[in-house]
Motif scaffolding. Structure first.
Motif, mmCIF file in Angstrom:
data_model
loop_
_atom_site.group_PDB
_atom_site.id
_atom_site.type_symbol
_atom_site.label_atom_id
_atom_site.label_comp_id
_atom_site.label_asym_id
_atom_site.label_seq_id
_atom_site.Cartn_x
_atom_site.Cartn_y
_atom_site.Cartn_z
ATOM 1 N N UNK A 110 0.830 -1.222 0.000
ATOM 2 C CA UNK A 110 0.000 0.000 0.000
ATOM 3 C C UNK A 110 0.858 1.264 0.000
ATOM 4 N N UNK A 111 0.488 2.208 -0.856
ATOM 5 C CA UNK A 111 1.158 3.499 -0.891
ATOM 6 C C UNK A 111 2.536 3.491 -1.518
ATOM 7 N N UNK A 112 2.942 2.365 -2.111
ATOM 8 C CA UNK A 112 4.277 2.239 -2.700
ATOM 9 C C UNK A 112 4.152 2.102 -4.219
ATOM 10 N N UNK A 113 4.960 2.871 -4.949
ATOM 11 C CA UNK A 113 5.014 2.721 -6.401
ATOM 12 C C UNK A 113 5.950 1.564 -6.723
ATOM 13 N N UNK A 114 5.389 0.396 -7.081
ATOM 14 C CA UNK A 114 6.175 -0.817 -7.321
ATOM 15 C C UNK A 114 6.233 -1.125 -8.812
ATOM 16 N N UNK A 115 7.446 -1.259 -9.346
ATOM 17 C CA UNK A 115 7.648 -1.581 -10.759
ATOM 18 C C UNK A 115 8.313 -2.952 -10.855
ATOM 19 N N UNK A 116 7.645 -3.890 -11.528
ATOM 20 C CA UNK A 116 8.185 -5.247 -11.634
ATOM 21 C C UNK A 116 9.460 -5.254 -12.477
#
Length: 299
Positions: free
Chosen positions: A152-158
């Protein structure tokens, strides 16, 4: 009116002990003695007039009051740390702090850092290794975490999906060619990782091989150590393919199964807060990392 605050050392001692689950671990983090941590927690309890922890021998447990207090203290200390780190970076050479999990850092990131240095020689890069995978360390500009990308609230890029393959040194791989996959894997020592106890059983189900007939080899506490043991011919390691692609390319390891076992989990570049500006050091690093991951997948 001035703020009525407990001593900062008392707050830090309680927060560290409550977050890490013990007096000794908090003492290690704060570089003080366990007795000093216990003393500071008692000072905080006296100041607040409330019991925060229960101690029974070596057991350490928060009271309801301690459980209510912990999240606010952790958030406040994190904000203080981020603010002071930002100020420090404003008055120092351009820098970037990246938080990584140990195996990712050792097996994938570090071998690619010469390329980063070649194109960004003036950036002061700091790499912090930790098993923490859902919370940014103080001062971290970015992190690489393992999971399903739903923080939550984190910009995650695979970066890449988990793809597990059994690997071994060429001498052991020759045994596989002679006996066939299933038969050989029943007789070769399978290297295990203590933090990942069910990995081989899951892979055996994927490959439809009877795990009960397998030969178990030594147990290691990290995947990186198991991979190094495989290079030395001690047994067969189960590894995420991007972490062994260079050893495979150099002929130090050989894949022992035609298809990897994939899952929904993977490795993600995670950024705190809002997206950085396109020219920021953090975004330049993000683009470089994603490009390196694409080249790794293509290889």
């Amino acid at each position: 009116m001035g703020r009525s605050l407990p001593p900062l050392n008392a707050i830090r001692s309680f927060e560290a002990a409550a977050r890490t689950g013990g007096i000794t671990t908090a003492a290690d983090e704060l570089s003080v003695t366990p007795g000093a941590v216990s003393h500071q927690i008692r000072l905080l309890e006296d100041r607040l007039g409330s019991r925060l922890v229960e101690r029974r021998g070596n057991r350490f447990r928060l009271t309801p009051a301690g459980e209510r207090l912990l999240p606010d203290l952790t958030a406040a200390l994190d904000r203080i740390s981020r603010s002071t780190e930002r100020l420090r970076h404003d008055h120092s050479p351009e820098g970037l702090t990246v938080q990584v999990m140990p195996t990712f850092g050792e097996r994938w990131l570090v071998p690619r850092l010469p390329d980063w240095r070649l194109t960004n020689p003036d950036t002061e890069l700091t790499v912090k290794s930790t098993w923490v995978a859902d919370r940014f360390l103080p001062g971290a500009d970015a992190a690489i975490w393992y999971g399903e990308g739903n923080w939550p609230g984190i910009a995650a890029r695979r970066l890449f999906t988990e793809a597990l393959v059994p690997v071994a040194a060429p001498a052991l791989a020759a045994v596989v060619r002679e006996r066939g996959y299933a038969r050989a894997l029943h007789h070769l020592p399978l290297l295990r990782v203590s933090s990942w106890p069910d990995s081989w059983n899951a892979w055996m189900r994927h490959a439809r091989i009877d795990a009960a007939a397998c030969t178990w080899g030594p147990v290691f506490d990290t995947c990186g150590l198991a991979i190094e043991a495989a290079v030395e011919g001690i047994g067969v390691a189960l590894a995420n393919r991007p972490f062994v692609e260079r050893q495979i390319g150099r002929g130090e390891l050989v894949e022992l199964w035609p298809a990897p076992m994939t899952s929904e989990a993977g490795w993600y570049l995670c950024l705190p807060g809002g997206s950085p500006s396109p020219s920021s050091t953090r975004d330049i690093f993000a683009r470089w990392l994603e490009d390196a991951a694409r080249r790794s997948a293509a290889a």
